[in-house]
Write an enzyme that holds these catalytic residues in place. Structure first.
Site, mmCIF file in Angstrom:
data_model
loop_
_atom_site.group_PDB
_atom_site.id
_atom_site.type_symbol
_atom_site.label_atom_id
_atom_site.label_comp_id
_atom_site.label_asym_id
_atom_site.label_seq_id
_atom_site.Cartn_x
_atom_site.Cartn_y
_atom_site.Cartn_z
ATOM 1 N N GLU A 132 -19.407 8.452 -18.080
ATOM 2 C CA GLU A 132 -18.292 7.536 -18.347
ATOM 3 C C GLU A 132 -17.968 7.340 -19.835
ATOM 4 O OE1 GLU A 132 -19.361 3.941 -16.267
ATOM 5 O OE2 GLU A 132 -19.195 4.893 -14.319
ATOM 6 N N GLU A 243 -20.873 9.969 -6.443
ATOM 7 C CA GLU A 243 -21.094 8.553 -6.135
ATOM 8 C C GLU A 243 -20.113 8.063 -5.070
ATOM 9 O OE1 GLU A 243 -21.506 6.031 -9.588
ATOM 10 O OE2 GLU A 243 -22.250 7.681 -10.823
HETATM 11 C C1 GLA Z 1 -21.346 3.726 -12.083
HETATM 12 C C2 GLA Z 1 -22.658 4.394 -12.453
HETATM 13 C C3 GLA Z 1 -23.698 4.282 -11.379
HETATM 14 C C4 GLA Z 1 -23.725 2.907 -10.764
HETATM 15 C C5 GLA Z 1 -22.355 2.533 -10.294
HETATM 16 C C6 GLA Z 1 -22.328 1.169 -9.669
HETATM 17 O O1 GLA Z 1 -20.539 4.485 -11.323
HETATM 18 O O2 GLA Z 1 -22.494 5.744 -12.777
HETATM 19 O O3 GLA Z 1 -24.953 4.563 -11.928
HETATM 20 O O4 GLA Z 1 -24.228 1.986 -11.684
HETATM 21 O O5 GLA Z 1 -21.511 2.513 -11.411
HETATM 22 O O6 GLA Z 1 -23.484 0.770 -9.109
#
Ligand code: GLA
Length: 354
Positions: A132, A243
């Site tokens: 990110e 994710e």
């Molecule tokens: C982001 C991070 C993850 C996690 C999510 C929410 O996407 O990459 O590691 O912390 O947020 O839990």
């Protein structure tokens, strides 16, 4: 509906099926994870503050629980995420009572990379090296054109990204190295991510893959998703869905009312938007089926699809909400329900590949 075979086995010829796991969730869903998944990612246990809470003090115990599960499953871990603006001790950015210099940050990243690779290399097949790092003016108000105005960026500009990849390449030459980000399917965000990746490639960094987080808070745009996979693959990268989860708010159609925190009526609106109904659960199911259809059609470039959690009893979305501090509203964003039972979409996903 078919009788239930292993989701991971059914998808063997397409890609790995992964889940983010934590020690508590392993305790609760041990058999379910063993049966249906072929990749695991530590939800928090390999983040900077978990592994190195103070400079030079390394705590591997919790991550080792996940490593032990991987050994038991005879699989490797998709590791996540050392260099991130969140969940990193404040010490990283300080040098006594002064801000740290870029060189000190690079030294710290290098020492951390060496330690985690020496410890985990035998059980890791891929790392989210940087997480990110692109800007998100829509959400953070930050006005940088490409990069997020994080503590890392304020000190190092984008140099920390290259430094992180350089160190991980040095200490983990055999694992794949990924850049990971959210809203990666949205055109504005995607453009910034592409700039970041190209700039790394131009500098000669080894970057093997793009981690597409795929947290859905709004309805997926399937065409943009396809375009994004093609664009990232066109940069010569492998793709992992890293994710995936689907919030109830993703079931609202494009014309649905959308209020922002602070606007009149926000609390009532968000409660209604986030509360599950049979229709919303059916829609989440349908979204999963469509997403997997797309993922399958790109299985020549997608190697792993990971959901952010195992079952609906433990999901970060219950704690997240759009209105921090408000009561949580139960979310149902994953493939398995609160009792660890497969949802209808799991049967459909398996049927689709039989
Ligand atoms: C982001 C991070 C993850 C996690 C999510 C929410 O996407 O990459 O590691 O912390 O947020 O839990």
């Amino acid at each position: 509906m078919s009788e239930l075979v292993s989701l991971a086995k059914a998808y063997d010829k397409y890609f790995k099926i992964g889940a983010a796991v934590c020690p508590m969730c392993i305790q609760k869903h041990h058999d379910l994870i063993l049966r249906h998944f072929s990749s695991i990612t530590p939800e928090n246990e390999m983040k900077y503050e978990s592994i190195e809470p103070e400079e030079g003090v390394f705590t591997f115990e919790k991550a080792d629980i996940i490593a032990a599960l991987a050994k038991e499953m005879s699989i490797k871990v998709r590791a996540h995420a050392p260099v991130w603006h969140n969940q990193t001790g404040a010490w990283m950015f300080r040098d006594g009572d002064k801000p740290a210099s870029p060189e000190l940050i690079y030294e710290r990243i290098d020492a951390h990379s060496k330690a985690i690779c020496e410890h985990f290399n035998p059980i890791v097949y891929a790392w989210d090296v940087v997480n990110e790092a692109t800007t998100d003016p829509e959400k953070t108000g930050d006005t940088n054109p490409i990069y997020r105005n994080s503590e890392y960026y304020k000190i190092c500009r984008e140099g920390f990204i290259e430094a992180a990849f350089r160190s991980m390449d040095k200490y983990s030459p055999n694992a794949q190295l990924f850049y990971n980000d959210y809203d990666e399917w949205m055109p504005n965000k995607r453009e910034r991510i592409v700039t970041l990746i190209r700039s790394l490639q131009e500098k000669g960094s080894r970057i093997d893959g793009m981690g597409m987080q795929q947290h859905y808070f709004s309805a997926p745009d399937y065409d943009e998703l396809k375009r994004s996979i093609e664009i990232y693959a066109g940069l010569g990268l492998r793709i992992h869905i890293t994710e995936l989860d689907v919030s109830t708010t993703a079931t609202l159609g494009p014309g649905a009312k959308r209020l922002k925190p602070g606007e009149p009526g926000f609390n009532e609106y968000i409660r209604e938007a986030m509360t599950a109904t049979p229709e919303k659960l059916a829609k989440i199911n349908e979204i999963y089926v469509k997403l997997f259809e797309i993922y399958r059609s790109y299985s020549d470039v997608i190697d792993c699809v990971t959901t952010w959690g195992v079952a609906d009893d433990m999901t970060w979305l219950d704690m997240f909400g759009f209105n921090r501090g408000a009561d949580s509203i139960k979310q149902h964003p994953l493939l398995f329900d609160e009792n660890g039972q497969p949802k209808p979409c799991v049967y459909q996903l398996i049927d689709a590949v039989r």
